[in-house]
Design a protein around this motif. Structure first.
Motif, PDB file in Angstrom:
ATOM      1  N   ARG A 149      11.561   1.170  -3.763  1.00 27.88           N
ATOM      2  CA  ARG A 149      11.489   2.625  -3.972  1.00 27.88           C
ATOM      3  C   ARG A 149      10.589   2.921  -5.178  1.00 27.88           C
ATOM      4  O   ARG A 149      10.917   2.559  -6.313  1.00 27.88           O
ATOM      5  CB  ARG A 149      12.891   3.182  -4.183  1.00 27.88           C
ATOM      6  CG  ARG A 149      13.808   2.933  -2.975  1.00 27.88           C
ATOM      7  CD  ARG A 149      15.265   3.042  -3.326  1.00 27.88           C
ATOM      8  NE  ARG A 149      15.647   2.114  -4.388  1.00 27.88           N
ATOM      9  CZ  ARG A 149      16.837   2.108  -4.982  1.00 27.88           C
ATOM     10  NH1 ARG A 149      17.753   2.988  -4.620  1.00 27.88           N
ATOM     11  NH2 ARG A 149      17.109   1.239  -5.931  1.00 27.88           N
ATOM     12  N   VAL A 150       9.458   3.580  -4.895  1.00 24.42           N
ATOM     13  CA  VAL A 150       8.445   3.806  -5.931  1.00 24.42           C
ATOM     14  C   VAL A 150       8.275   5.303  -6.169  1.00 24.42           C
ATOM     15  O   VAL A 150       8.151   6.079  -5.216  1.00 24.42           O
ATOM     16  CB  VAL A 150       7.083   3.205  -5.499  1.00 24.42           C
ATOM     17  CG1 VAL A 150       6.017   3.477  -6.542  1.00 24.42           C
ATOM     18  CG2 VAL A 150       7.212   1.703  -5.253  1.00 24.42           C
ATOM     19  N   ALA A 184      -1.543   3.736  -1.623  1.00 19.65           N
ATOM     20  CA  ALA A 184      -1.607   2.269  -1.611  1.00 19.65           C
ATOM     21  C   ALA A 184      -0.201   1.657  -1.636  1.00 19.65           C
ATOM     22  O   ALA A 184       0.062   0.666  -0.951  1.00 19.65           O
ATOM     23  CB  ALA A 184      -2.427   1.775  -2.800  1.00 19.65           C
ATOM     24  N   PHE A 185       0.723   2.248  -2.412  1.00 21.99           N
ATOM     25  CA  PHE A 185       2.104   1.739  -2.412  1.00 21.99           C
ATOM     26  C   PHE A 185       2.733   1.953  -1.035  1.00 21.99           C
ATOM     27  O   PHE A 185       3.421   1.075  -0.516  1.00 21.99           O
ATOM     28  CB  PHE A 185       2.934   2.431  -3.501  1.00 21.99           C
ATOM     29  CG  PHE A 185       2.845   1.751  -4.843  1.00 21.99           C
ATOM     30  CD1 PHE A 185       3.491   0.539  -5.070  1.00 21.99           C
ATOM     31  CD2 PHE A 185       2.113   2.301  -5.883  1.00 21.99           C
ATOM     32  CE1 PHE A 185       3.411  -0.101  -6.298  1.00 21.99           C
ATOM     33  CE2 PHE A 185       2.023   1.672  -7.125  1.00 21.99           C
ATOM     34  CZ  PHE A 185       2.674   0.462  -7.328  1.00 21.99           C
ATOM     35  N   ALA A 186       2.483   3.127  -0.438  1.00 23.04           N
ATOM     36  CA  ALA A 186       3.045   3.398   0.894  1.00 23.04           C
ATOM     37  C   ALA A 186       2.489   2.414   1.913  1.00 23.04           C
ATOM     38  O   ALA A 186       3.217   1.913   2.772  1.00 23.04           O
ATOM     39  CB  ALA A 186       2.741   4.834   1.304  1.00 23.04           C
ATOM     40  N   VAL A 192       7.824   5.824  -0.941  1.00 23.62           N
ATOM     41  CA  VAL A 192       7.143   6.474  -2.069  1.00 23.62           C
ATOM     42  C   VAL A 192       7.518   7.945  -2.211  1.00 23.62           C
ATOM     43  O   VAL A 192       7.484   8.709  -1.245  1.00 23.62           O
ATOM     44  CB  VAL A 192       5.605   6.362  -1.909  1.00 23.62           C
ATOM     45  CG1 VAL A 192       4.887   7.083  -3.044  1.00 23.62           C
ATOM     46  CG2 VAL A 192       5.179   4.900  -1.868  1.00 23.62           C
ATOM     47  N   THR A 193       7.868   8.314  -3.445  1.00 22.34           N
ATOM     48  CA  THR A 193       8.037   9.726  -3.804  1.00 22.34           C
ATOM     49  C   THR A 193       6.885  10.084  -4.725  1.00 22.34           C
ATOM     50  O   THR A 193       6.643   9.398  -5.722  1.00 22.34           O
ATOM     51  CB  THR A 193       9.365   9.944  -4.569  1.00 22.34           C
ATOM     52  OG1 THR A 193      10.440   9.499  -3.742  1.00 22.34           O
ATOM     53  CG2 THR A 193       9.559  11.410  -4.929  1.00 22.34           C
ATOM     54  N   VAL A 228       3.334   8.612   2.565  1.00 23.95           N
ATOM     55  CA  VAL A 228       4.184   8.996   1.433  1.00 23.95           C
ATOM     56  C   VAL A 228       5.424   9.705   1.984  1.00 23.95           C
ATOM     57  O   VAL A 228       5.303  10.649   2.768  1.00 23.95           O
ATOM     58  CB  VAL A 228       3.396   9.892   0.444  1.00 23.95           C
ATOM     59  CG1 VAL A 228       4.317  10.572  -0.556  1.00 23.95           C
ATOM     60  CG2 VAL A 228       2.346   9.054  -0.274  1.00 23.95           C
ATOM     61  N   ALA A 229       6.612   9.225   1.586  1.00 21.66           N
ATOM     62  CA  ALA A 229       7.842   9.722   2.212  1.00 21.66           C
ATOM     63  C   ALA A 229       8.197  11.134   1.770  1.00 21.66           C
ATOM     64  O   ALA A 229       8.674  11.934   2.559  1.00 21.66           O
ATOM     65  CB  ALA A 229       8.996   8.769   1.909  1.00 21.66           C
TER      66      ALA A 229
END
Ligand code: CTP
Length: 410
Positions: free
Chosen positions: A191-192, A224-226, A232-233, A247-248
């Motif tokens: 979870r980022v 990039a994280f997603a 990602v938030t 992106v969530a």
């Protein structure tokens, strides 16, 4: 280096007006380092020239399932097995319907069906068609299959003169989505929270203090994280950027206090906090309730400022800090590495990304960046000038192993 470098792609073009954009898309995919082959449907040939695509792709273009001389030889449909990714752009309602219905009556549908290669579907069609319940059902059927990734069409002026959803996304978006499909999901379930952009501090009801941040680097990192599978938030300051694919959730904020609140709210449920936001360090102590009139000022206006909360330093002192990864950004105009190391230590971070925002062509508002990644121990790793998307993907790739190790252990 882009994840698309040295990847083999198959671009499947079906017969919508957006097919005219195919040669440009091939070029941009090549710029990202991909080798691109093209298969056209018969209807697509009415909108785009096979010769143009052959010249641009430097490969013969796949067109028909049968040899043109009517001979009984079948043109091989193994092309799908020989590539890393199939991109269907534009994907018409007809193409999507055939694939979702398990039909294969031409070279493109047969190629897609005869392999298990991942497929990025980029639908583009008339707004009414897109809204048709059967078309929607077919799109949803594809999206529900792990092999298929759907890039929803954009909103814009369509060839039929209507403005609405149905537009083929521009090449950078398609390329970003293709890169995301091919990125290893090393951060699945992590979870980022990424903060991005500037903040605005009210002076009076019509004026504010802000800075030159555009949010581009933070949005690229969120994407990039997603792409690496993270949940990602994105906490976004006031910027006009669309939420990146994958992106969530997105929380829009304006002031440093709003941003501090959003991070505090997210704290318990995050594993990684990436503070890309250029948070104001000072705000007007008392914003004026009414617009300040220049006639009320004797040629000079003094605004008393007070410090805002240092969001990262506060986070670093919160309970649960030890199980989380904190990543800061250091925007500097001189002695970049020295100041960045000093911030890393002072704010108790795991990593800091340092960038020289005074250098020409990189940093605030630029398409490119050039950064150093500095950990608690060890040398700074330099990332030479490249588009922000590429820098973001490289940073996430470099951080993924250490993040995964810490978060799983925690
Ligand atoms: N930061 C923060 N809260 C603030 C100011 C900065 O969380 N009120 C974060 C930024 O998001 C960034 C890091 O701290 O990740 C460093 O920000 P930067 O502006 O480079 O440094 P400052 O700490 O503000 O110090 P200075 O402006 O004096 O260089």
């Amino acid at each position: 280096m882009s994840i698309l470098a040295n990847k083999r792609l198959l671009l499947g073009v079906s017969g919508g007006i957006a097919a005219y954009k195919a040669p440009e898309l091939v070029r941009r995919l090549q710029d990202a380092g991909a080798d691109v082959r093209v298969v056209l449907t018969a209807a697509a040939e009415r909108f785009v020239s096979p010769l143009a695509l052959e010249v641009v792709s430097q490969h013969a273009v796949g067109r028909a399932l049968w040899e043109p001389d009517g001979a009984s030889r079948i043109v091989h449909t193994d092309l799908g097995k020989e590539v890393d990714l199939i991109v269907l752009a534009p994907a018409t309602a007809d193409l999507v319907g055939k694939i979702a219905g398990g039909l294969a009556d031409d070279l493109l549908t047969t190629t897609v069906m005869a392999c298990s290669t991942p497929v990025l579907v980029c639908p583009s069609m008339n707004t009414e068609m897109l809204g048709n319940p059967f078309v929607r059902r077919n799109l949803d059927a594809l999206a529900a299959e792990a092999r298929y990734t759907l890039l929803e069409p954009g909103v814009g002026l369509l060839a039929c003169g209507v403005t609405g959803p149905g537009r083929l996304p521009d090449p950078p978006e398609i390329i970003g989505a293709a890169a995301a499909v091919l990125t290893p999901k090393t951060l699945a379930g992590v979870r980022v929270v990424v903060s991005a952009g500037p903040t605005r501090e009210a002076v009076d009801p019509v004026r504010y203090l802000t800075n030159h941040s555009t949010g581009t680097m933070g949005f690229a990192l969120a994407r990039a994280f997603a792409a690496s599978g993270a949940d990602v938030t994105l906490v976004a300051g006031p910027v006009g950027l669309p939420t990146p694919v994958g992106v969530a959730r997105r929380v829009d904020v304006a002031s440093a206090a709003d941003l501090a609140r959003a991070v505090a709210d997210a704290w318990d449920a995050l594993d990684v906090l990436v503070m890309t936001a250029a948070v104001a360090d000072f705000r007007p102590r008392v914003p004026a309730a009414q617009k300040i009139k220049k006639t009320d000022m004797a040629g000079e206006l003094a605004i008393a400022l007070e410090r805002t909360e240092d969001v990262l330093a506060t986070a670093s002192a919160r309970p649960g800090r030890a199980e989380k990864v904190l990543i800061g950004f250091a925007a500097e105009t001189r002695d970049v590495e020295r100041y960045a190391r000093e911030k890393l230590a002072r704010k108790g971070l795991d990593w800091i990304v340092a960038n020289d925002v005074g250098a020409p062509g990189v940093g605030f508002g630029a398409g490119d960046n050039e950064v150093q990644l500095i950990g608690r121990s060890g040398a700074a790793v330099r990332y030479d000038r490249a588009p922000k998307d590429v820098i973001a993907a490289s940073l996430v790739a470099a951080l993924a192993e250490s993040i995964a190790r810490k978060v799983r252990r925690g």
